[in-house]
Write a protein that holds these residues in place. Structure first.
Motif, PDB file in Angstrom:
ATOM      1  N   ASP A  56       0.744  -1.518   0.167  1.00  0.00           N
ATOM      2  CA  ASP A  56      -0.197   0.026   0.072  1.00  0.00           C
ATOM      3  C   ASP A  56       1.039   1.042  -0.199  1.00  0.00           C
ATOM      4  N   CYS A 115       2.858   5.814  -2.152  1.00  0.00           N
ATOM      5  CA  CYS A 115       1.643   5.112  -2.731  1.00  0.00           C
ATOM      6  C   CYS A 115       2.346   4.255  -3.320  1.00  0.00           C
ATOM      7  N   GLU A 127      -1.567  -5.196   4.287  1.00  0.00           N
ATOM      8  CA  GLU A 127      -1.177  -4.327   3.406  1.00  0.00           C
ATOM      9  C   GLU A 127      -2.015  -4.136   2.486  1.00  0.00           C
ATOM     10  N   CYS A 185      -4.874  -1.303   2.129  1.00  0.00           N
ATOM     11  CA  CYS A 185      -4.868  -0.547   0.653  1.00  0.00           C
ATOM     12  C   CYS A 185      -6.245  -0.087   0.060  1.00  0.00           C
ATOM     13  N   GLY A 233      -9.640  -0.666   1.539  1.00  0.00           N
ATOM     14  CA  GLY A 233      -8.528   0.050   2.486  1.00  0.00           C
ATOM     15  C   GLY A 233      -9.636   0.561   3.850  1.00  0.00           C
TER      16      GLY A 233
END
Lengths: 296, 671
Positions: B190, B198, B372, B376, B383
Motif C-alpha cells: 500500500d 503510495c 497491506e 490498501c 482500504g
C-alpha cells in the motif's frame, strides 16, 4: 525383547511408586525389558543442580550414564527432568571434547570413564517408536480399554525443549502422546494453551510457590473447560505439581478442581488390567475414584 | 605448449600483511627457508606485497635475476591474484608464471594461537608453490564475442529497474516474468516507508515503461526452461505458459485485424467460475479468466485452466477481437543473450509452521502482507481495515515482529528479514491515521531502523503513540466467545510477563527464497548460501556478480533487502551486465583441458564426465577424437583425471605440476 537400563529418578519411586511398578510391568507386555540400573543417584535435577554449578550437573549425570555404559545398555527413563539431565548431558559430552575431559577428570576419582557409547530415551518415545514398540503394539496389549473417558495430555517442557537439542520435530503442537492415549481406548481432548508449563520446573516451585501455583491453576482452568475426566503426563514432577498442587491451590486460593492426575504408565497399567492397589493410586493426593468408576 | 626449457629461476616474496600474517608467522624465518628451496634464486619479504612498492619488488626481481616464475606468499588468490599477475606481466613474464601461497586466510588467521605450527605450515605452502612455479608454462587467454542482448529473470521492482537500465543503454533486453503481470511484491504494497509514498504510484510508471520500451521484449507468464552456453553466448529456452488469451501483437501476427485482448473485461464479466484471488491472498474473488489488478502490464487477461470449465462464454463475450483460445498450449522459444540478471525475489515463510501464534487457526491472526491488502485503497475492502472474524473495525492491534526471523529453533529462519521492523512501524502509523483511537502494540526484539531517515521515522511513530513492548511473543490464544486474542509475552525491559487482549494480531513473517527457485538457480550455475539465498561473488567487493561469469543478481533473491537497496543493486547489476556487452568480447582464463590427439582413442568417456558440456567428439584425420569448446571449459579437471589414456592435458594444472606439488609436500623439500 528390547532391553534398557531403567533410570528411576527420585519422585517416581519416592512419591508415586505406582509409576515405577507400572513402567516395569507394562513395558514387559509390549516387548521392552527394563533392567535395574544399580547404584544410580539423582539425575541430578536440572533446575536445582544446574542453577548452582553446571559442572556438578555434568559429572553426576555422567556417572549415571557410565553405570549404563558398563551394562552396555541404552537408558530408558520415565521423567522429563531426568530426560533433560541424562539425555542432554549425554549428547553434550559426546560432542564437546573439553566438557568430556573435564567430567572424566572428576569421574577418574571413582575409577569411571564416560565413553559416549549409549543413547538415552524417554520410555514414552520408545512406546511411540514403531521400531521398538509403536502405537499398534500398545493397542494390542490393552485388556481393559479406558472407554468413555476424556483425558487431557500434558507433555512437559523438558521433554520437548529446547527444540534444537531434541529429536522431536514439533514442540508447539505435538500429538504423539495423544495417539498413545487413544491407543488405550480413551479420548484425548485438546485444551487451550496445551504447551504451557505445569508451573513447577526450572526451580519455580522452590523459588516462588504462589506464582508456580498460579501457572498450574491456569492450566487446570483450561483442562477443566475441555471437560477432561483426568490429566495424563509423562513426568512425575509435573504429576506432583498437578496432583499435590491442587491441594495447595485449594488451601491458598480456595479453588477446588478435583481432576485426577495419572502418569501415562499408570493409565497403561489400568488398561493392561493392573488394579488400583497395584498402581498405588491411593497415594495420589487427588482421589482417582471418579475416574476409576468410569472404567472399572 | 612446447617451449625451450631453461633451468627454472624462482622468486619468492613473503607478505607481512601488517600483523595479519607477521603477528602469527615468523616471516623472517619463512623467507630464509624459502631461499634454500630448489630453483629459488631470490627470496624477499615486505610489509604489504600488494602495495606499489611491493609490486615493484616483483617487477625489479624479474628483471635483475632473469626469473622464470614468481611465488607470493600472502592472502588469497581470490583477493590479489590479479594484482600479482599484472605485476608479473609488467616485469616481462607471462602472467600465468605466477603462483600464490595462501598463508593468511588458511593459515595465520585460523592458527593465530599456534605461531610455531603456522610458521611450519607456511614453509610447507611456499615449498609446494615453488615446486609448481618451477613447472609453470606461458598461457594466453582466449576471447569470445558477446551477444548484444541481455536477459532479466523476474520482473519485480529490481528486475524492472535492471531491464530499464540495460534497455536505456541500448541493449536488447528480454524481461521474463512467471506471473501474468510485471510488478512483483511491490505492487501488493500500500505505502512505502519512510516517505509513505503510495507503492503503486511510484511503481506503475516503471511498469508502463517496461511495457513500452522499444529495447525491451517482455515475456510475462513465462518461465526459464533450459539454459545452455556461457558468458557472451547463453542460449536460453523459455516456456511461454498457455495463457488462453492472445495479446494484440500475437493476434496481428495471426492476421486477425483489430484483434487480441484490449483489457475490456467483458470476458471476466461473462465467466461463471469464481475462485479466490491469490494476489489478494484469497481475500477477494476472481473469475477463471482474470487480471490481478487494474494496473497490470501487459493488460492482457489470463485463463486459469485449472479452474476453467471451457464453457465458451468468454469466447462469445470477446466477439470480433477473437482474443481467447481455449485450446492454447505451452510454446517454447529460444533466445540468445550475452549476460543474465536474476532478480527472482522472495516468498513469505509459511508462518503457520510457528503454531504458537495461531495463524490459520484463529481468524483474526493475519500476516503483514494481508494487512497491506486490507489497508490498501485498491484492496478487497477498499482500504477499510476489518477483522476477518466479524468485519468489525479493530481498536487494539498487536504486531509480532521477528515472526519466524532470527529464529534458532529450527522451525523458522536464522536470519533477519531486514524490512519487517520498518513496515510494521508504517502499519502502526497507518492504523493510527485511518482509525482514530486505534492503539497499535509492537512486540519487538530489536527495532532495526538502519536506513536513511528510518530512525527519524521510528521516532515519529513513537511520538504518534504506538506502544512498544520489548519481547518476542510467546504465544497467542483466542477467546472463543469474542474471537479476541490474548498475546502472551515477557516484557524484557520490565522483567514482567504480559497478557494483552487485542482485536487483531499481525505477524511480520520472515521471508524466504521464492518457491521452486532452485532448479532455475542451478540452470544458471549459481550457488546459494545456507539459507537458500543466491550467492554473490563477494559480499563486499562483488555483490552483484556470481561465480558464473555473465550471471548477475539483483534484489532479494541475493538476500533480504528493502526497495531502495533492491533498486540500487539492480542498477549495479545492470551496469555490470552491460560491461561485457559493450566491450563486445570477454577474455576467458586459459585453464582449458587440451586433447592430446595422438593419444586420444575417441572413447568418449570424458564427455559424460564433463559437468559443463564442454567436450564433444569430432572427426579428425579419419578418426574420432575429443574436442574441447574452450569457452565452456572451466578447467575443473574432471575429464583429465578420468581419461583412461592420459590423453587430456590440463593447462595450468598439468600432471607433472600436481605431482611436483605432492612430492614437495610429502618429501619435505628433500629431492
Amino acid at each position: 525383547m528390547h532391553e534398557y537400563a531403567f533410570f528411576l529418578g527420585c519422585i517416581a519411586p519416592n512419591r508415586y511408586p505406582g509409576c515405577e511398578a507400572a513402567a516395569i510391568r507394562t513395558s514387559r507386555n509390549v516387548g521392552i525389558e527394563l533392567l535395574p540400573l544399580k547404584g544410580a543417584s539423582c539425575c541430578p535435577a536440572p533446575g536445582a543442580f544446574g542453577a548452582v554449578d553446571l559442572r556438578v550437573w555434568y559429572a553426576m549425570a555422567a556417572r549415571n550414564i557410565c553405570l549404563a555404559e558398563e551394562m552396555n545398555r541404552d537408558i530408558a527413563l520415565i521423567c522429563n527432568g531426568c530426560y533433560k539431565s541424562i539425555y542432554e548431558v549425554n549428547e553434550r559430552l559426546k560432542e564437546d571434547d573439553e566438557l568430556r575431559d573435564e567430567a572424566n577428570e572428576v569421574l577418574a576419582e571413582i575409577d569411571m570413564e564416560f565413553k559416549g557409547s549409549i543413547d538415552v530415551y524417554h520410555l514414552a518415545e520408545l512406546y511411540y517408536d514403531p521400531k521398538i514398540c509403536g502405537v499398534e503394539k500398545i493397542r494390542e496389549s490393552v485388556v481393559r480399554p479406558l472407554d468413555n473417558t476424556k483425558i487431557a495430555v500434558h507433555y512437559g517442557c523438558h521433554l520437548l525443549k529446547p527444540l534444537k537439542e531434541r529429536r522431536f520435530d514439533d514442540s508447539e503442537n505435538p500429538m504423539w502422546i495423544e495417539e498413545l492415549v487413544e491407543a488405550v481406548g480413551a479420548e484425548a481432548v485438546q485444551y487451550r494453551n496445551k504447551m504451557q508449563c505445569c508451573g513447577a520446573g526450572g526451580g519455580v516451585r522452590g523459588f516462588d510457590l504462589a506464582h508456580s501455583l498460579d501457572i498450574t491453576n491456569e492450566k487446570l482452568i483450561n483442562i477443566n473447560e475441555a471437560g477432561a475426566d483426568a490429566l495424563t503426563e509423562v513426568c512425575p514432577f509435573c504429576q506432583l505439581q498437578f496432583d499435590r498442587g491442587q491441594i495447595e491451590i485449594q488451601e491458598k486460593f480456595g479453588i477446588e478442581w478435583g481432576i485426577p492426575v495419572l502418569h501415562y504408565n499408570e493409565l497403561l497399567g489400568l488398561a493392561q488390567g493392573m488394579s488400583p492397589q497395584e498402581l498405588a493410586l491411593d497415594l495420589h493426593a487427588i482421589d482417582c475414584k471418579p475416574f476409576l468408576d468410569k472404567i472399572l | 605448449m612446447a617451449e625451450e626449457k631453461k633451468q627454472p629461476r624462482i622468486g619468492v616474496f613473503v607478505c607481512h600483511c601488517g600483523t595479519n600474517i607477521a603477528g602469527t608467522i615468523d616471516v623472517e624465518a619463512v623467507k630464509e627457508y624459502a631461499a634454500t628451496l630448489p630453483n629459488v634464486i631470490v627470496a624477499d619479504d615486505y610489509q604489504y606485497m600488494c602495495s606499489t612498492p611491493g609490486q615493484a619488488k616483483i617487477i625489479d626481481a624479474i628483471k635483475d635475476h632473469d626469473l622464470t616464475g614468481i611465488v607470493v606468499a600472502a592472502c588469497t588468490p581470490r583477493l590479489h591474484e590479479p594484482t600479482f599477475r599484472t605485476a608479473t606481466k609488467e616485469g616481462g613474464l607471462n602472467p600465468f608464471r605466477f603462483e600464490m601461497a595462501n598463508i593468511r586466510d588458511q593459515n595465520s588467521w585460523v592458527h593465530m594461537h599456534d605461531p610455531e605450527g603456522a610458521t611450519a605450515k607456511a614453509k610447507d605452502a611456499i615449498r609446494i608453490a615453488a615446486a609448481k612455479a618451477s613447472l609453470l608454462e606461458d598461457l594466453y587467454p582466449k576471447s569470445v564475442p558477446v551477444e548484444h542482448a541481455a536477459m532479466v529473470v523476474g520482473a519485480g521492482v529490481g528486475g524492472i529497474q535492471a531491464a530499464l537500465d540495460l534497455a536505456n543503454a541500448g541493449i536488447k533486453t528480454y524481461l521474463v516474468e512467471k506471473n501474468p503481470t510485471v510488478g512483483g511484491r511491490m505492487s501488493q504494497l500500500d505505502k512505502t516507508f519512510p516517505t509513505l509514498d503510495c507503492s503503486q504510484c511510484i511503481l506503475t510508471p516503471k511498469m508502463v515503461d517496461v511495457g513500452r520500451h522499444p529495447n525491451i521484449e517482455l515475456h510475462t507468464y513465462t518461465e526459464v526452461e533450459e539454459v545452455d552456453g556461457y558468458i557472451g553466448n547463453f542460449d536460453i529456452t523459455l516456456r511461454k505458459k498457455a495463457r488462453g488469451v492472445m495479446s494484440q501483437d500475437e493476434a496481428a501476427a495471426k492476421g486477425i485485424v483489430g484483434g487480441g485482448c484490449n483489457g475490456c473485461g467483458d470476458c471476466a464479466a461473462a465467466c461463471p467460475v469464481i475462485k479466490p484471488n491469490p494476489f489478494e491472498f484469497g481475500m477477494a474473488p476472481r473469475k477463471a479468466i482474470y487480471i490481478y489488478h487494474p494496473q497490470v502490464v501487459p493488460l492482457v487477461y489470463t485463463i486459469d485452466f485449472d479452474a476453467c470449465v471451457k464453457c465458451g462464454l468468454c469466447v462469445e463475450a470477446c466477439g470480433e477481437k477473437k482474443a481467447i483460445d481455449l485450446e492454447m498450449t505451452d510454446t517454447f522459444e529460444t533466445v540468445k543473450v550475452g549476460t543474465v540478471i536474476l532478480s527472482t525475489g522472495y516468498d513469505m515463510f509459511e508462518i503457520e509452521k510457528k503454531r504458537e501464534w495461531g495463524y490459520k487457526q484463529f481468524d483474526n491472526v493475519i500476516t503483514s502482507l494481508e494487512f497491506e491488502r486490507l489497508i490498501c485503497a485498491s484492496g478487497p475492502t477498499g482500504g477499510h481495515l476489518i477483522r476477518p472474524s466479524d468485519g468489525e473495525t479493530p481498536m487494539k492491534v498487536a504486531f509480532v515482529l521477528c515472526a519466524g526471523s532470527r529464529d534458532n529453533t529450527g522451525v523458522g529462519k536464522p536470519y533477519c528479514s531486514r524490512f519487517c521492523c520498518m513496515y510494521s512501524l508504517k502499519h502502526a502509523h497507518q492504523l493510527m491515521e485511518k482509525i482514530p483511537g486505534c492503539q497499535p502494540y509492537i512486540f519487538y526484539m530489536d527495532i532495526r531502523s538502519f536506513g536513511k531517515m528510518y530512525e527519524e521515522f521510528y521516532y515519529r511513530i513513537q511520538n504518534e503513540g504506538a506502544k512498544f513492548i520489548r519481547g518476542r511473543v510467546a504465544n497467542v490464544l483466542e477467546d472463543a466467545e469474542t474471537k479476541n486474542l490474548h498475546v502472551y509475552a515477557e516484557d524484557t525491559l520490565l522483567g514482567r510477563p504480559v497478557d494483552l487482549e487485542v482485536d487483531m494480531v499481525v505477524l511480520a513473517a520472515a521471508i524466504q527464497p521464492t518457491e521452486n527457485i532452485d532448479p532455475v538457480r542451478k540452470m544458471f550455475g549459481v550457488s546459494c548460501s545456507q539459507d537458500g539465498w543466491m550467492l554473490e561473488a563477494h559480499p563486499k567487493l562483488n555483490p552483484c556478480g556470481t561465480t558464473t561469469a555473465g550471471v548477475f543478481l539483483a534484489g532479494v533473491c541475493q538476500g533480504p533487502k528493502d526497495i531502495p537497496d533492491t533498486v540500487a543493486q539492480a542498477e549495479g547489476a545492470a551496469s555490470a551486465a552491460s560491461i561485457p556487452i559493450h566491450t563486445g568480447k570477454v577474455e576467458l582464463e586459459p585453464y582449458f583441458a587440451q586433447c592430446l590427439e595422438e593419444k586420444c582413442a575417441g572413447c568418449g568417456m570424458c564427455i559424460s564426465q564433463c559437468p559443463y558440456s564442454a567436450l564433444s567428439l569430432v572427426e579428425k584425420d579419419g578418426r574420432q577424437v575429443m574436442h574441447v569448446t574452450e569457452a565452456k571449459c572451466k578447467g575443473c579437471g574432471t575429464c583429465g583425471g578420468f581419461c583412461p589414456g592420459g590423453a587430456i592435458y590440463m593447462q595450468h594444472f598439468t600432471t607433472p605440476q600436481i605431482v611436483a606439488q605432492i612430492d614437495a609436500f610429502l618429501l619435505g623439500g628433500e629431492e
